[in-house]
Each structure stands twice: as structure tokens, then as C-alpha cells.
Design an enzyme around this catalytic site. Structure first.
Site, PDB file in Angstrom:
ATOM      1  N   THR A  76       0.836  -1.208   0.000  1.00 61.43           N
ATOM      2  CA  THR A  76       0.000   0.000   0.000  1.00 61.43           C
ATOM      3  C   THR A  76       0.868   1.254   0.000  1.00 61.43           C
ATOM      4  O   THR A  76       0.585   2.220  -0.718  1.00 61.43           O
ATOM      5  CB  THR A  76      -0.930  -0.001   1.235  1.00 61.43           C
ATOM      6  OG1 THR A  76      -1.638  -1.244   1.287  1.00 61.43           O
ATOM      7  CG2 THR A  76      -1.914   1.157   1.162  1.00 61.43           C
ATOM      8  N   HIS A 136       0.214  -9.291  -7.806  1.00 62.57           N
ATOM      9  CA  HIS A 136       0.950 -10.093  -6.828  1.00 62.57           C
ATOM     10  C   HIS A 136       1.597 -11.324  -7.462  1.00 62.57           C
ATOM     11  O   HIS A 136       2.203 -12.127  -6.756  1.00 62.57           O
ATOM     12  CB  HIS A 136       0.011 -10.570  -5.714  1.00 62.57           C
ATOM     13  CG  HIS A 136      -0.232  -9.560  -4.633  1.00 62.57           C
ATOM     14  ND1 HIS A 136       0.749  -8.731  -4.131  1.00 62.57           N
ATOM     15  CD2 HIS A 136      -1.365  -9.268  -3.917  1.00 62.57           C
ATOM     16  CE1 HIS A 136       0.239  -7.973  -3.163  1.00 62.57           C
ATOM     17  NE2 HIS A 136      -1.030  -8.276  -3.028  1.00 62.57           N
TER      18      HIS A 136
END
Length: 320
Positions: A76, A136
Site C-alpha cells: 500500500t 501479486h
């Protein structure tokens, strides 16, 4: 009724699957709790359609900037940093910056977990150049169009012990697991964790960064946290948009560092409530203290991970 026989996964390539066959394919994969094993890695089952669609359909542009991470390594934070650096000339007034009203995961959307998981072939034409996306996936499973292009990849990794602790907090906050801390740790050591094995994920990008340093930049969370402005300049240089002497003199690097800091972002209303990608937004903001693992690990746990990583990373030049 299944449209595929039980042995189809042996003779049907994933890129030949039609959307109505994805469910059958995913249900044929080995599972462990909420995870499915695919090509040697473990993925949250509910995102497998996005993984398959992303692999099959994504077409990289030469100007794309892709942020790749294993979960819970400062993802983040890095999204906020990259967005602020890449778009700094469009948002000179930090009092009106998009990060004040948008969660970083909205500004730098996941290709695998979000865009391609919502729609088989999402419309990406509205994203201005350079397009800034994240995923990811390990390098080995990225679409061929990414591997064959000159687009830039920024990768972040972190001490595996702190990574695990952060992952545990995330799973707990979202009620994703019923396993104990010890059970989750044992699975992590076996490689059974989101987008794991962790060591294979890190090594896939590390090796690529050594072979193609102009295309893949590997950053270590601990170093980024210790000297943020130094690495912000390094990131900007890598992306082909270096900070000018005038920008540095005006304090822009420091301003971006403050804007993207945990203390600042975590207190914004947009990051404190609601959900993002069906997960509690606040769960994306865990204060990543370096060395916090000592408050959770037994000496035996620490030694077990040490042994695994000595074996996995021996001779690679990669350190934690």
C-alpha cells in the site's frame, strides 16, 4: 454439470479455456483452506479467475509501469509512492492531491485481484500514459506480453519474519483464516501462503533484476524505510522521470515522503473505513515496524525460518 472431464488439466492449456470453463479448472486445482495451488504457487481461490484472465488477455505497453509485490511487504505504501512520483507534475498542490481522497489501491489497481477478476477483458483505455498497475504474481507467471516488452517493473520485498507477522494480522482482521498463529506459520514455512512460497516469489524477480536491471528494480522494504528520499530519487531515475534540481530545491522529494507516510495516510478518512476489494480498508494499513517479529516468534520459529532462507538464498546475493 462440469463441462470438462477430471483429467482435462493435463491436456488442456489454460490459455485455451473459455470463461465458462474457469470454474471447472479452478475446482480441479489442489487446495489448502482458502488457497488453490497453480503452477507451483498458492493463490486465493476467489481471485483465480482474475489470475487466469490477466495471464491470457493483458497486453503490456512499452510505457507501462508495473508494481509487483508479494503480499504484506509494504504494498500500500509503495503504491502511494509510485503514484505520487509518476504523477507529481499533474498534482503540484498537495492539499488537493488524489491520495487525500482515494485509497492507494484504487489509484494503482490490481490487475490480477481486481480489474481482470471483475471482468474477463476489462477496458483499460481510460488509463493515461504511463499506465500504472500492480499485481501479486511471481515473475514466472506474468503474461508473455510483459516479459517481452520494455515496460518497467518495480518490485518490493521484505524480511520474511516481519512479512509473516504482517500477513497474520491481515488474515486475522479480515477473518480469512481459522488457523492459529503457529499453524499459519507452519504453512508459511511449507510455502503455503498467499502467492507463496515467499522465497520463490522473491527469487523470481531478484534473478530478473540481475539479468535486466534496466527493466526490473528490486527494493528492500527496510532500506526504503530507512532512507526514503534516497530511494524515491532512485525510483524516479529508474522510471525515466528523475527529480530535477529545481524540484529537489523546492523540497518536493520530502513533501512526497510526508504525503505517503504511514502516519499521514492511515489517518485519512478514506483509509479508515469501508472496504476495498471486499476487504476491510483499515486492514491494508498495518504499521510495518522493522524487527517487530521478535514480539511474536519463539527462538525455534526464528531459527526455522533462518534455516529455510539460508538454503533458498544461498549464493544469490540476496540478503535480508
Amino acid at each position: 454439470m462440469s463441462t470438462l472431464d477430471p483429467s482435462f488439466s493435463q491436456h488442456l492449456q489454460e490459455d485455451e479455456l473459455t470463461p465458462d470453463q474457469y470454474g471447472d479448472f479452478v475446482s480441479s486445482l489442489p487446495t489448502a483452506g482458502f488457497l488453490s495451488q497453480y503452477r507451483g504457487f498458492w493463490f486465493p481461490t476467489r481471485f483465480m479467475q482474475g489470475v487466469l484472465s490477466f495471464q491470457k488477455h493483458f497486453q503490456a505497453y512499452e510505457t507501462d509501469i508495473l508494481m509487483m509485490t508479494p503480499p504484506k511487504v509494504g504494498t500500500t505504501w509503495l503504491k502511494a509512492i509510485l503514484f505520487a512520483i509518476v504523477n507529481r507534475k499533474h498534482h503540484l498542490d498537495l492539499q488537493k492531491h488524489p491520495l487525500l481522497t482515494n485509497n492507494p489501491h484504487i489509484l494503482v489497481p490490481y490487475l490480477d485481484l481486481h480489474l481482470y477478476n471483475k471482468k474477463e477483458v476489462p477496458d483499460l483505455t481510460s488509463f493515461s500514459s504511463p499506465r500504472l498497475f500492480s499485481a501479486h504474481l511471481p515473475y514466472t507467471l506474468l503474461p508473455t506480453s510483459i516479459k517481452d516488452s520494455m515496460c518497467k517493473i518495480v518490485y518490493l520485498y521484505r524480511n520474511p519474519k516481519d512479512t509473516f507477522v504482517s500477513l497474520w494480522h491481515f488474515l486475522e482482521k479480515n477473518g480469512t483464516t481459522t488457523d492459529s498463529f503457529e499453524e499459519t506459520f507452519d504453512k508459511f514455512c511449507q510455502g503455503v501462503s498467499m502467492f507463496g512460497p515467499y522465497w520463490d516469489h522473491v527469487l523470481s524477480y531478484w534473478k530478473e533484476s540481475l539479468e535486466k536491471p534496466q527493466r526490473v528494480l528490486c527494493l528492500r522494504y527496510e532500506e526504503l524505510k530507512e532512507r526514503p528520499t534516497t530511494h524515491f530519487k532512485r525510483i524516479a531515475e529508474f522510471l525515466g522521470c528523475p527529480f530535477s534540481s529545481e524540484e529537489e530545491a523546492k523540497g518536493m522529494v520530502n513533501d512526497i515522503s510526508k504525503l505517503c507516510s504511514f502516519d499521514y495516510l492511515s489517518k485519512l478518512e478514506v483509509n479508515k473505513s469501508g472496504t476495498t476489494h471486499n476487504m476491510k480498508t483499515e486492514s491494508f494499513f498495518h504499521r510495518g515496524e522493522v524487527g517487530d517479529w521478535v514480539n511474536y516468534f519463539t527462538p525455534q520459529m526464528s531459527e526455522k525460518l533462518d534455516d529455510i532462507f539460508k538454503e533458498k538464498f544461498h549464493g544469490t546475493g540476496l540478503t535480508f
